[in-house]
Design an enzyme around this catalytic site. Sequence first.
Site, PDB file in Angstrom:
ATOM      1  N   ASP A   1      -5.384  -4.708  12.078  1.00  0.00           N
ATOM      2  CA  ASP A   1      -5.758  -3.856  10.955  1.00  0.00           C
ATOM      3  C   ASP A   1      -5.032  -2.523  11.099  1.00  0.00           C
ATOM      4  O   ASP A   1      -5.222  -1.806  12.081  1.00  0.00           O
ATOM      5  CB  ASP A   1      -7.273  -3.637  10.970  1.00  0.00           C
TER       6      ASP A   1
ATOM      7  N   TYR B   1      -2.711   5.637   9.374  1.00  0.00           N
ATOM      8  CA  TYR B   1      -2.823   5.588  10.844  1.00  0.00           C
ATOM      9  C   TYR B   1      -1.488   5.839  11.547  1.00  0.00           C
ATOM     10  O   TYR B   1      -1.449   6.071  12.747  1.00  0.00           O
ATOM     11  CB  TYR B   1      -3.314   4.212  11.325  1.00  0.00           C
TER      12      TYR B   1
ATOM     13  N   LYS C   1      -3.413  -0.562   4.275  1.00  0.00           N
ATOM     14  CA  LYS C   1      -4.216   0.128   3.243  1.00  0.00           C
ATOM     15  C   LYS C   1      -3.412   1.197   2.507  1.00  0.00           C
ATOM     16  O   LYS C   1      -2.552   1.842   3.101  1.00  0.00           O
ATOM     17  CB  LYS C   1      -5.437   0.801   3.892  1.00  0.00           C
TER      18      LYS C   1
ATOM     19  N   HIS D   1      -7.881   2.361   0.573  1.00  0.00           N
ATOM     20  CA  HIS D   1      -8.494   2.918   1.785  1.00  0.00           C
ATOM     21  C   HIS D   1      -9.822   3.638   1.514  1.00  0.00           C
ATOM     22  O   HIS D   1     -10.786   3.482   2.261  1.00  0.00           O
ATOM     23  CB  HIS D   1      -7.502   3.875   2.455  1.00  0.00           C
TER      24      HIS D   1
END
Length: 279
Positions: A47, A52, A77, A110
């Site tokens: 994921d 990130y 996302k 997200h």
Amino acid sequence: MQSIYDCYTLNNGVSIPCVGYGTYKAAYTKNEEIISMAIEAGYRYFDTASFYETETYLGKAVKNSKIPREEFFFASKVWKTEMGYEETKAALKRSLEHLQTDYLDLYLIHWPLPTPDYNDWKQLNLDTWKAMEELYKAGKIRAIGVSNFLPHHLENLINHSEIIPSVNQIEFHPGYTQEVTVQYCKEHHIQVQAWSPIGRTRVLEEPLILELSKKYQVSPAQLCLKFALQQDIIPLPKSSSIERMKQNQDLFSFEISKEDLYRLRTMPQTGWSGYHPDY
Ligand code: A2P
């Protein structure tokens, strides 16, 4: 479920592994080291998210592993700043480039609101979703879904678009179970996933968690992960140590009793991240 490779079937027929590895904060080494370790530890479902900044490392680690791309399950996302019809299409293109792949297994919005005071979040979500539906139909994404959506955010999508989300990824752990959202998702055949399934260690010292981990002879983290699994919720644990990465996959030789599950589901709220989609 007998291992992390066993799968649920999403509402569009796609198989999704019952445990994944969360890559948030796996970028602090500024290279692919941690993700390579997670592949070595056995994870195949990763994921990630543009936010990130781990997509590039995941792409490199998978290339280095020499394991075929098809054996992996990639979820990414669309970040708050990438929402909108054209923006989402451009965002997916970037994510695919970073991941060195030509398709995603799962793509999520997200957050429902880019900022808490954003007025027209409903239209923004619909524009974003429209782009995702088209990318899905074009074969660029095998399943589409959302993250951090509460029932009123989901209703907007469900009532005004063609495709019902396949997944909703929310904060979920003992002490923060979001029962209303989970119930809503189950009623609409939306697979729930848990981010921070061990409450980012904030719940590991709770007396009930300690009592039950002793009873079942597992670690507090394993108890939390099993807590999600036994409710058919996909936990996405993260860890930077290979021992804990492996421990977090060792979830299939014990079963939490119905009574203990109720005790965990009704414990006072604790360990909440402080992130609420509307505030
Ligand atoms: P570490 O990277 O040192 O293993 P969450 O997934 O709920 O956000 O929690 C992530 C945090 O939990 C990280 O700080 C991670 O630390 C820690 N963690 C992950 N697995 C375990 C485990 N099995 N036991 C204790 N702490 C863990």
